[in-house]
Design an enzyme around this catalytic site. Structure first.
Site, PDB file in Angstrom:
ATOM      1  N   GLU A   1     -11.604  -1.626   2.337  1.00 52.01           N
ATOM      2  CA  GLU A   1     -11.023  -2.750   1.600  1.00 52.01           C
ATOM      3  C   GLU A   1     -12.044  -3.401   0.665  1.00 52.01           C
ATOM      4  O   GLU A   1     -11.701  -3.853  -0.419  1.00 52.01           O
ATOM      5  CB  GLU A   1     -10.446  -3.799   2.563  1.00 52.01           C
ATOM      6  CG  GLU A   1      -9.210  -3.327   3.316  1.00 52.01           C
ATOM      7  CD  GLU A   1      -8.047  -2.986   2.386  1.00 52.01           C
ATOM      8  OE1 GLU A   1      -8.025  -3.459   1.249  1.00 52.01           O
ATOM      9  OE2 GLU A   1      -7.167  -2.208   2.809  1.00 52.01           O
TER      10      GLU A   1
ATOM     11  N   TYR B   1      -6.492 -11.707   0.792  1.00 50.93           N
ATOM     12  CA  TYR B   1      -5.884 -10.372   0.788  1.00 50.93           C
ATOM     13  C   TYR B   1      -6.585  -9.453   1.790  1.00 50.93           C
ATOM     14  O   TYR B   1      -5.952  -8.798   2.621  1.00 50.93           O
ATOM     15  CB  TYR B   1      -5.935  -9.744  -0.625  1.00 50.93           C
ATOM     16  CG  TYR B   1      -5.818  -8.257  -0.519  1.00 50.93           C
ATOM     17  CD1 TYR B   1      -4.581  -7.680  -0.245  1.00 50.93           C
ATOM     18  CD2 TYR B   1      -6.955  -7.436  -0.569  1.00 50.93           C
ATOM     19  CE1 TYR B   1      -4.477  -6.312  -0.048  1.00 50.93           C
ATOM     20  CE2 TYR B   1      -6.858  -6.079  -0.374  1.00 50.93           C
ATOM     21  CZ  TYR B   1      -5.614  -5.518  -0.111  1.00 50.93           C
ATOM     22  OH  TYR B   1      -5.513  -4.174   0.109  1.00 50.93           O
TER      23      TYR B   1
ATOM     24  N   ASP C   1      -2.006  -7.825  -2.968  1.00 51.74           N
ATOM     25  CA  ASP C   1      -2.977  -7.440  -4.001  1.00 51.74           C
ATOM     26  C   ASP C   1      -2.238  -7.215  -5.317  1.00 51.74           C
ATOM     27  O   ASP C   1      -1.048  -7.536  -5.433  1.00 51.74           O
ATOM     28  CB  ASP C   1      -3.770  -6.195  -3.560  1.00 51.74           C
ATOM     29  CG  ASP C   1      -2.911  -4.930  -3.571  1.00 51.74           C
ATOM     30  OD1 ASP C   1      -1.675  -5.049  -3.706  1.00 51.74           O
ATOM     31  OD2 ASP C   1      -3.475  -3.828  -3.463  1.00 51.74           O
TER      32      ASP C   1
END
Ligand code: SF4
Length: 369
Positions: free
Chosen positions: A46, A129, A147
């Site tokens: 991520e 996020y 996102d």
């Protein structure tokens, strides 16, 4: 329980939800962190994938996993090694935060990763996020991860006509995404929406005829009809153009390098001391790099290479190297006077790295003159 949203009833939303999950199970890309999701692998993914294409990010993810197999190894690594491994990805604050978070987890939490999104938010570099994505994928927490892909899919699905880069539009997307998520399948649902945005509901010319949401989507387009109107954006911050001079001060064997401040662009990376100028402001053609550089010690100075552009998210730099050939050693007050070999081992901005080999070679020959 789903509630209705403007223009779409509960039954349609539930149908779309089921179709989306079924589509994802069939069509998801095979990616290493999806095989057996664990917090270290998913967190690395991520952070690395932010603002990065998956093909490029995958190479970096593999490099990090192969170099530092777990959070303890990453925490013990020198920051400079982490920045070097990050070189080319940009946004270096992400690498510094990754390293700081690894140290927090390894040394202050005894190697225990956060579990909930709220706990993840306390880690450096982890925003709303990222926290939601990790908590939902690793622990199935029922929280929407929104996102850029999700913003696009949802704004089209509901045909949101408000700008999504302003609270009025963004709040609608967030409210819907939170409502839409399937509690029993939260991680899969989040990944499914993102995957749909990446593979089908693309920024330009979405493939509506291949989309599982097509029967219920309020923006679905007939084949080859083009791009639907949403997402609407009010406008981006204007990119500013500046001139940047990199001063390469060298006697042929040694060079002056300076570590940039930890915050701001290229934070923590090593550079030839640079100077920024407004594009249209008059400035000396050869700006002196430091007041303490004694004029007598300068044997020559010249522009090296062609000027080139280097673009960051909010800045465009017209860059130029200026080589200062000096004798002796300058008394530098910032940074370090070091052999070229040592300078080579430092993590550097891409704008410098792209020319490094040729520039170093050309400066090493100065030693013989
Ligand atoms: S139907 Fe088309 S516009 Fe709607 S979500 Fe699918 S790809 Fe996007």
């Amino acid at each position: 329980m789903l509630k209705s949203f403007e223009g779409m009833n509960k039954a349609s939303l539930a149908t779309g939800q089921r179709a989306l999950i079924a589509w994802y199970r069939e069509n998801q890309r095979s990616l290493p962190w999806r095989e057996a999701p664990n917090p270290y692998a998913v967190w690395l993914c991520e952070i690395i994938m932010q603002q990065t294409r998956i093909e490029q990010g995958l190479k970096y993810w593999n490099k990090f996993i192969n170099t530092w197999a777990d959070v303890h190894a990453l925490a013990k690594a020198p920051l400079d090694d982490v920045l070097r491994a990050w070189q080319g990805l940009g946004y270096y604050s992400r690498a510094r935060n990754l390293h700081r978070a690894a140290q927090t987890i390894a040394f202050e939490r005894d190697g225990q990763f956060p579990v909930t999104a709220v706990e993840w938010r306390e880690m450096p570099g982890v925003g709303a996020y990222t926290a939601a994505a990790i908590a939902s994928i690793c622990h199935n927490e029922s929280i929407a991860a929104v996102d850029g892909n999700v913003l696009r899919v949802v704004s089209r699905y509901l045909d949101i006509q408000e700008p999504i880069d302003r609270p009025i539009g963004r709040n609608q997307v967030d409210a819907f995404a939170s409502e839409w998520i399937r509690a029993e399948d939260a991680g899969t649902h989040n990944q499914a929406v993102m995957e749909l945005g990446a593979l089908v509901c693309k920024p330009k010319s979405p493939h509506c005829s291949d989309c599982p949401l097509e029967p219920t989507c309020l923006s679905a387009q007939p084949a080859a009809a083009g791009t639907p109107v949403p997402p609407i954006k009010q406008g981006k911050t204007k990119v500013k153009t500046l001139k940047m001079i990199f001063n390469v001060v060298t006697n042929g064997t040694h060079v002056w390098m300076r570590e940039r401040p930890a915050t701001g662009i290229w934070g923590g990376l090593w550079e030839f001391p640079s100077q920024e100028f407004q594009l249209n402001t008059a400035q000396p053609e050869y700006p002196p790099p430091e007041a303490s550089l004694i004029p007598d010690s300068v044997l020559g100075r010249r522009l090296w290479g062609e000027p080139f552009e280097h673009i960051l998210s909010h800045r465009r730099f017209r860059c130029q190297f200026v080589v200062w050939h000096i004798k002796g050693e300058p008394s530098v007050t910032q940074g370090k006077w070091m052999p070229w070999k040592e300078a080579e081992s430092k993590a550097r901005p891409r704008a410098i790295d792209r020319c490094w080999e040729r520039l170093e070679k050309s400066c090493l020959t100065l030693n013989n003159r």
